[in-house]
Write an enzyme that holds these catalytic residues in place. Structure first.
Site, PDB file in Angstrom:
ATOM      1  N   GLU A 170       0.825  -1.220   0.000  1.00 45.07           N
ATOM      2  CA  GLU A 170       0.000   0.000   0.000  1.00 45.07           C
ATOM      3  C   GLU A 170       0.854   1.263   0.000  1.00 45.07           C
ATOM      4  OE1 GLU A 170      -2.926  -0.390   3.142  1.00 45.07           O
ATOM      5  OE2 GLU A 170      -4.172  -1.648   1.888  1.00 45.07           O
TER       6      GLU A 170
ATOM      7  N   GLU B 212      -5.454  -8.418  -1.225  1.00 41.28           N
ATOM      8  CA  GLU B 212      -6.138  -8.261   0.064  1.00 41.28           C
ATOM      9  C   GLU B 212      -7.593  -7.955  -0.219  1.00 41.28           C
ATOM     10  OE1 GLU B 212      -4.695  -5.511   3.057  1.00 41.28           O
ATOM     11  OE2 GLU B 212      -2.620  -6.008   2.586  1.00 41.28           O
TER      12      GLU B 212
HETATM   13  C1  BGP Z   1      -4.478  -2.868   4.834  1.00 44.31           C
HETATM   14  C2  BGP Z   1      -3.155  -3.405   5.261  1.00 44.31           C
HETATM   15  C3  BGP Z   1      -3.192  -4.603   6.097  1.00 44.31           C
HETATM   16  C4  BGP Z   1      -4.461  -4.814   6.852  1.00 44.31           C
HETATM   17  C5  BGP Z   1      -5.714  -4.382   6.190  1.00 44.31           C
HETATM   18  C6  BGP Z   1      -6.945  -4.368   7.061  1.00 44.31           C
HETATM   19  O1  BGP Z   1      -4.434  -1.489   4.877  1.00 44.31           O
HETATM   20  O2  BGP Z   1      -2.302  -3.675   4.171  1.00 44.31           O
HETATM   21  O3  BGP Z   1      -2.008  -4.684   6.815  1.00 44.31           O
HETATM   22  O4  BGP Z   1      -4.386  -4.858   8.177  1.00 44.31           O
HETATM   23  O5  BGP Z   1      -5.587  -3.155   5.574  1.00 44.31           O
HETATM   24  O6  BGP Z   1      -6.928  -3.237   7.873  1.00 44.31           O
HETATM   25  P1  BGP Z   1      -7.203  -3.310   9.423  1.00 44.31           P
HETATM   26  O7  BGP Z   1      -6.180  -4.236   9.961  1.00 44.31           O
HETATM   27  O8  BGP Z   1      -7.036  -1.936   9.915  1.00 44.31           O
HETATM   28  O9  BGP Z   1      -8.577  -3.820   9.577  1.00 44.31           O
END
Ligand code: BGP
Length: 488
Positions: free
Chosen positions: A197, A386
């Site tokens: 990201e 993701e």
């Molecule tokens: C993205 C990241 C992850 C992850 C995901 C979910 O931004 O790459 O590392 O954690 O989001 O977000 P969160 O953990 O805040 O729910």
């Protein structure tokens, strides 16, 4: 059948969110190790000691004052210190991934496990060996590792002593780290992502940050150094093993204009440019786009960009475009009455959508939109690395977990991806976020659960850490077994 036969079905995690073992076998600390837990409306705090020994906290993006240092303080709990203990339980977890039929597993390598301070010449052998064992374990089950080199975890020492990514020297340290990964794991890993990201630096430029021209300059400068670091890594990765397939990784948010006012349409286009295309264009096309000048001018940004950097960017374009997708967002120039807020999400509420308990807009069509938009622009293989639903899970008396809301979420998103593939998008894989419960990056919570695999641990790190299968585990296993044909 829409999904290609070799489609890479799998799941994803990040080292700092699952491993734990934060100070084991020579690992050095990262910023997450001095970051407390938070909630949907209380931010995570970064703990520090000032020059007079007083304890204090900062929020993300805030600068450490002169003379102060980051510190682990007794009065706080740090969820990433233990994660879900994956460092010690990786074999058990990989066996569970194999049981679901994973063809790929996306994970990251903790930089400070290989280079505890970040500026060492030689890597920490125990760190190197740890990941070798993990990759060998994956290979045992024919699971293709997909490795993120940097997932939000610059070694703390580099943050404190070099000013983190504000410093050009970070490029060399990162390149050394990446080169070590490519060399040590040649033959074991061929899919790599340089920066997770990468666009977050600009997209989530928070209210607590320095929003002066100097603040913007710093943000764009950090990004530039990361672009160069990424481009150098791509070139080295290809030289070490021409089989390597190296991608960028963008936080993919689908933006829509909130009204048909042409001003909103234009603002929406500019949001795509700043938040999404700016990074993708540099990493896929190898040069800054025309609108970059406009963005820089808005804040009088003048950057340290050398001729050599520009050559590197051109020679280090990525082989594939990968992204995370959780939500869409509305863009408007009008006053908004109904705002959504949650961690990482804000803006006008979209009346056509529903929202997660953390305020994230649930929008499978947005995934199709994003895939088609991006493939049209870059024409290189894309991967959704993701996608997932953070939700509260309930464990029944018999230990079962009926997460039909998660199944419903995945069913719709996979169907949307399938439509994009039918429409010609060369999408080569899909890794769900948090295939095993993990520490939330945004809030530090454990109860914001994403997994097909439940981990018995709470927000304070209490629990047995035992693993169990949720209903979604069996559902996803069937999806993979039928290559996406049966979404049940
Ligand atoms: C993205 C990241 C992850 C992850 C995901 C979910 O931004 O790459 O590392 O954690 O989001 O977000 P969160 O953990 O805040 O729910």
């Amino acid at each position: 059948m829409s999904f290609p036969v070799d489609f890479l079905w799998g799941g994803a995690t990040a080292a700092n969110q699952v491993e734990g073992a934060w100070n084991v076998d020579g690992r050095g600390p990262a910023l997450t190790d001095v970051t407390t837990g938070g909630t949907v409306d209380a931010p995570r705090l970064i703990t520090a000691i000032d020059k007079d020994g007083r304890h204090f906290t900062l929020t993300r993006g805030e600068k450490l004052p002169e003379g102060a240092r980051y510190a682990v303080l007794d009065e706080y709990y740090y969820p990433n210190h233990n994660g879900v203990d994956e460092y010690h339980r990786y074999a058990e977890d990989i066996a569970l991934f194999a049981e679901m039929g994973f063809r790929t597993y996306r994970m990251s390598i903790s930089w400070s496990r290989l280079f505890p301070r970040g500026d060492e010449k030689e890597p920490n052998k125990e760190g190197v060996e740890h990941y070798r064992k993990v990759f060998e374990e994956l290979r045992k089950y024919n699971i293709e590792p997909l490795v993120t080199i940097w997932h939000f975890d610059t070694p703390l020492y580099l943050e404190e002593h070099y000013g983190g990514w504000n410093n050009r020297q970070l490029i060399d340290f990162y390149v050394r780290f990446a080169t070590t990964c490519f060399t040590e794991y040649k033959g074991l890993v061929k899919y790599w992502l340089t920066f997770n990201e990468i666009n977050n630096t600009i997209m989530f430029f928070g209210p607590k940050q320095d929003r002066s021209n100097a603040g913007y300059t710093a943000a764009y400068q950090q990004l530039h150094y990361q672009f160069v670091a990424s481009a150098k890594a791509v070139q080295i990765g290809h030289a070490i093993d021409p089989e390597n397939m190296i991608g960028c990784m963008i936080c993919g948010i689908t933006n829509y204009p909130a009204t048909c006012d042409p001003k909103d349409i234009l603002a929406n286009r500019h949001t795509w440019e700043k938040n999404i295309f700016y990074c993708g264009d540099v990493q896929c096309f190898g040069a800054y786009p025309t609108y970059a000048e406009r963005l820089w001018k808005e804040h009088n940004v003048e950057l340290d960009i050398t001729e050599e950097d520009l050559v590197d960017l051109m020679n280090g374009t990525v082989d594939m475009y990968t992204f995370s997708y959780y939500m869409s967002s509305l863009v408007t120039t009008h006053k908004v009455k109904d705002m959504v807020s949650g961690n990482f999400s804000s803006g006008a509420r979209n009346e056509y959508l529903t929202y997660s308990d953390w305020g994230w807009a649930l929008d499978p069509d947005g995934l199709q939109y994003y895939l088609e938009m991006i493939y049209d622009r870059y024409q290189i293989p894309v991967m959704v690395v993701e996608n997932g639903l953070g939700a509260y899970d309930t464990v029944e008396e018999d230990g079962s977990i009926h997460d039909d809301y998660r199944i419903d979420y995945y069913r719709k998103h996979i169907a949307a991806m399938e439509k994009a593939i039918d429409n010609g998008v060369d999408c080569i894989g899909y890794t769900t976020w948090g295939c095993i419960d993990l520490v939330s990056a945004g809030t530090g919570e454990l109860r914001k659960r994403y997994g097909f695999i439940y981990v018995d641990v709470d927000d304070e790190g209490k629990g047995t850490y035992a693993r169990s299968r949720k209903d979604s585990f069996f559902w996803y296993r069937n999806v993979i077994a039928t290559n996406g044909e049966d979404l049940g």
